[in-house]
Design a protein around this motif. Structure first.
Motif, PDB file in Angstrom:
ATOM      1  N   UNK A 194       0.841  -1.203   0.000  1.00 16.00           N
ATOM      2  CA  UNK A 194       0.000   0.000   0.000  1.00 16.00           C
ATOM      3  C   UNK A 194       0.871   1.246   0.000  1.00 16.00           C
ATOM      4  N   UNK A 195       0.357   2.320  -0.607  1.00 20.13           N
ATOM      5  CA  UNK A 195       1.085   3.602  -0.609  1.00 20.13           C
ATOM      6  C   UNK A 195       0.795   4.393   0.663  1.00 20.13           C
ATOM      7  N   UNK A 196      -0.203   3.961   1.447  1.00 21.62           N
ATOM      8  CA  UNK A 196      -0.557   4.706   2.658  1.00 21.62           C
ATOM      9  C   UNK A 196       0.584   4.611   3.669  1.00 21.62           C
ATOM     10  N   UNK A 197       0.858   5.727   4.342  1.00 22.44           N
ATOM     11  CA  UNK A 197       1.931   5.746   5.360  1.00 22.44           C
ATOM     12  C   UNK A 197       1.351   6.308   6.649  1.00 22.44           C
ATOM     13  N   UNK A 198       1.711   5.681   7.759  1.00 20.05           N
ATOM     14  CA  UNK A 198       1.220   6.133   9.053  1.00 20.05           C
ATOM     15  C   UNK A 198       2.271   5.746  10.095  1.00 20.05           C
ATOM     16  N   UNK A 199       3.269   6.601  10.286  1.00 22.10           N
ATOM     17  CA  UNK A 199       4.362   6.274  11.211  1.00 22.10           C
ATOM     18  C   UNK A 199       4.990   4.935  10.849  1.00 22.10           C
ATOM     19  N   UNK A 200       5.202   4.095  11.879  1.00 22.48           N
ATOM     20  CA  UNK A 200       5.821   2.776  11.647  1.00 22.48           C
ATOM     21  C   UNK A 200       4.789   1.705  11.339  1.00 22.48           C
ATOM     22  N   UNK A 201       3.512   2.100  11.291  1.00 24.83           N
ATOM     23  CA  UNK A 201       2.449   1.111  11.116  1.00 24.83           C
ATOM     24  C   UNK A 201       2.613   0.377   9.791  1.00 24.83           C
ATOM     25  N   UNK A 202       2.459  -0.966   9.844  1.00 26.66           N
ATOM     26  CA  UNK A 202       2.592  -1.775   8.628  1.00 26.66           C
ATOM     27  C   UNK A 202       1.222  -1.860   7.955  1.00 26.66           C
ATOM     28  N   UNK A 203       1.094  -1.188   6.805  1.00 26.57           N
ATOM     29  CA  UNK A 203      -0.220  -1.116   6.137  1.00 26.57           C
ATOM     30  C   UNK A 203      -0.185  -1.893   4.826  1.00 26.57           C
ATOM     31  N   UNK A 204      -1.235  -2.671   4.584  1.00 27.99           N
ATOM     32  CA  UNK A 204      -1.351  -3.383   3.301  1.00 27.99           C
ATOM     33  C   UNK A 204      -2.692  -3.044   2.659  1.00 27.99           C
ATOM     34  N   UNK A 205      -2.733  -3.184   1.330  1.00 25.65           N
ATOM     35  CA  UNK A 205      -3.991  -2.986   0.601  1.00 25.65           C
ATOM     36  C   UNK A 205      -4.598  -4.369   0.409  1.00 25.65           C
ATOM     37  N   UNK A 206      -5.888  -4.480   0.701  1.00 20.11           N
ATOM     38  CA  UNK A 206      -6.541  -5.785   0.612  1.00 20.11           C
ATOM     39  C   UNK A 206      -7.112  -5.954  -0.789  1.00 20.11           C
ATOM     40  N   UNK A 207      -6.825  -7.125  -1.400  1.00 23.82           N
ATOM     41  CA  UNK A 207      -7.314  -7.366  -2.764  1.00 23.82           C
ATOM     42  C   UNK A 207      -8.366  -8.486  -2.795  1.00 23.82           C
ATOM     43  N   UNK A 208      -8.505  -9.220  -1.694  1.00 24.34           N
ATOM     44  CA  UNK A 208      -9.513 -10.280  -1.645  1.00 24.34           C
ATOM     45  C   UNK A 208      -9.741 -10.710  -0.204  1.00 24.34           C
ATOM     46  N   UNK A 209     -10.949 -11.207   0.065  1.00 28.70           N
ATOM     47  CA  UNK A 209     -11.290 -11.641   1.425  1.00 28.70           C
ATOM     48  C   UNK A 209     -12.111 -12.924   1.342  1.00 28.70           C
ATOM     49  N   UNK A 210     -11.774 -13.886   2.185  1.00 30.34           N
ATOM     50  CA  UNK A 210     -12.562 -15.123   2.199  1.00 30.34           C
ATOM     51  C   UNK A 210     -12.739 -15.573   3.652  1.00 30.34           C
ATOM     52  N   UNK A 211     -13.954 -15.976   3.997  1.00 27.70           N
ATOM     53  CA  UNK A 211     -14.255 -16.373   5.375  1.00 27.70           C
ATOM     54  C   UNK A 211     -13.940 -17.849   5.596  1.00 27.70           C
ATOM     55  N   UNK A 212     -13.104 -18.122   6.588  1.00 27.29           N
ATOM     56  CA  UNK A 212     -12.784 -19.480   7.042  1.00 27.29           C
ATOM     57  C   UNK A 212     -12.486 -20.462   5.907  1.00 27.29           C
ATOM     58  N   UNK A 213     -11.440 -20.192   5.109  1.00 27.64           N
ATOM     59  CA  UNK A 213     -11.113 -21.107   4.011  1.00 27.64           C
ATOM     60  C   UNK A 213     -10.422 -22.374   4.517  1.00 27.64           C
ATOM     61  N   UNK A 214     -10.453 -23.424   3.701  1.00 27.68           N
ATOM     62  CA  UNK A 214      -9.635 -24.610   3.987  1.00 27.68           C
ATOM     63  C   UNK A 214      -8.182 -24.187   3.730  1.00 27.68           C
ATOM     64  N   UNK A 215      -7.201 -24.803   4.443  1.00 30.61           N
ATOM     65  CA  UNK A 215      -5.806 -24.373   4.291  1.00 30.61           C
ATOM     66  C   UNK A 215      -5.370 -24.306   2.818  1.00 30.61           C
ATOM     67  N   UNK A 216      -5.816 -25.278   2.011  1.00 26.98           N
ATOM     68  CA  UNK A 216      -5.359 -25.292   0.601  1.00 26.98           C
ATOM     69  C   UNK A 216      -5.987 -24.160  -0.225  1.00 26.98           C
ATOM     70  N   UNK A 217      -7.085 -23.560   0.265  1.00 32.60           N
ATOM     71  CA  UNK A 217      -7.726 -22.469  -0.500  1.00 32.60           C
ATOM     72  C   UNK A 217      -7.358 -21.086   0.037  1.00 32.60           C
ATOM     73  N   UNK A 218      -6.602 -21.036   1.143  1.00 37.88           N
ATOM     74  CA  UNK A 218      -6.328 -19.731   1.772  1.00 37.88           C
ATOM     75  C   UNK A 218      -5.349 -18.923   0.920  1.00 37.88           C
TER      76      UNK A 218
END
Ligand code: G1P
Length: 319
Positions: free
Chosen positions: A195-219
């Motif tokens: 992510x281009x966002x900056x906030x002190x030392x905070x580690x920020x990422x941009x989310x591109x996908x979300x899945x609820x409770x996947x099986x390990x092979x699908x995570x």
């Protein structure tokens, strides 16, 4: 057309961009099946952690971040949860008469923390469904969601950075911890990009996908959504459009995935501090031990006892 106007024409600014979340929503209507029979009559949110119930730590985390308006989403058999944040005039008078001012302050503290509001979720049909009950109270503002069984160390807060980032982007802000592959099935899991966002030392990422409770092979990763969210009010409409998902429930993760697909910016903060997860017996016991070790008046004695206990246990086990 000026360059600014052209940019605005293609990327409409979020209607809530710049506005800061000032309200906290705590979904606490679940059945707590993992703790039965302890939670048959006592809500899991009221299980004690040394000298305070779990829920008080969570409300304290909210108020420490400036969220003094707290909506509890409750259900049947959970009214004691609200009583904990009420005044207790009879008990207070007795403590005052006895001159026990320390306990008096401790008893009064929960009622002074925040303005507590409640709404009842008739049936526990999922986290997304629970959050939808906050719509009237929250109105058109961004707001924070704090799940009622986890919290972070008060010296390593997470919410202030999340609230700041949400006010800047107008989108969704999540918090992540890295979990082991075998644990991904217990969490919402994200795929992310830098992510281009900056906030002190905070580690920020941009989310591109979300899945609820996947099986390990699908995570898509091992970044697990933890129970802190700062959300725009558009989430309420997305929840209405969310079909039952994992476990047959209306999932908040699925509603957020709808907004993500439709162009809402979604960011996550990777949390490296201490997170206490009291939602299942093992995590609850670990939390009790950690908090007892740090406790102002009990800590020293408890640590001494624990050291001796562990030493005795290892002697019994060694041949
Ligand atoms: C909920 C969310 C999940 C999240 C988790 C964090 O799951 O649905 O996405 O990762 O909280 O604790 P629950 O623990 O209620 O099953």
């Amino acid at each position: 057309m000026s360059e600014d106007a052209a940019t605005q024409a293609t990327v409409p600014p979020s209607p809530t961009s710049g506005q800061r979340a000032v309200k906290a929503v705590i979904p606490a209507a679940g059945l707590a099946t993992r703790f039965l029979p302890a939670t048959k009559a006592v809500p899991k949110e009221l299980l004690p952690l040394v000298d305070r119930p779990v829920l008080q730590y969570i409300v304290e985390e909210a108020t420490q971040a400036g969220l003094k308006d707290v909506l509890l989403i409750t259900g049947r058999g959970k009214t004691a949860m609200v009583d904990h944040f009420d005044r207790q005039p009879y008990l207070e008078a007795r403590l005052r008469e006895k001159g026990d001012m320390e306990r008096l302050a401790a008893v009064q503290r929960p009622s002074e923390l925040a303005n507590i509001f409640t709404v009842r979720q008739g049936e526990p049909l999922g986290l997304g469904h629970a959050v939808s009950y906050a719509e009237t109270h929250v109105g058109g503002e961004p707001f924070a969601v704090l799940l009622g069984d986890e919290f972070v160390d008060k010296d390593e807060p997470l919410l202030p950075a999340m609230i700041e980032l949400q006010a800047r982007t107008g989108g969704i802000v999540l918090a992540f911890v890295e979990v082991q592959p075998e644990e991904v099935k217990r969490y919402g899991i994200a795929s992310v990009a830098p992510s281009d966002e900056k906030l002190g030392d905070t580690e920020i990422v941009r989310v591109t996908g979300l899945v609820e409770k996947p099986a390990p092979e699908d995570a898509p990763s091992r970044l697990a959504v933890i129970g802190r969210y700062v959300l725009p009010p558009s989430i309420f409409d997305a929840i209405k459009r969310t079909k039952p998902g994992s476990g047959g429930e209306i999932q908040l993760t699925d509603a957020m995935a709808i907004l993500l697909k439709e162009g809402t910016p979604v960011h996550g903060i990777v949390y490296r501090g201490t997170r206490y997860d009291t939602g299942a017996p093992l995590g609850y016991l670990q939390t009790v031990v950690q908090l007892a070790c740090q406790h102002d008046s009990l800590g020293e004695e408890f640590r001494g006892w624990l050291r001796q206990f562990v030493a005795e246990m290892s002697e019994v086990r060694s041949p």
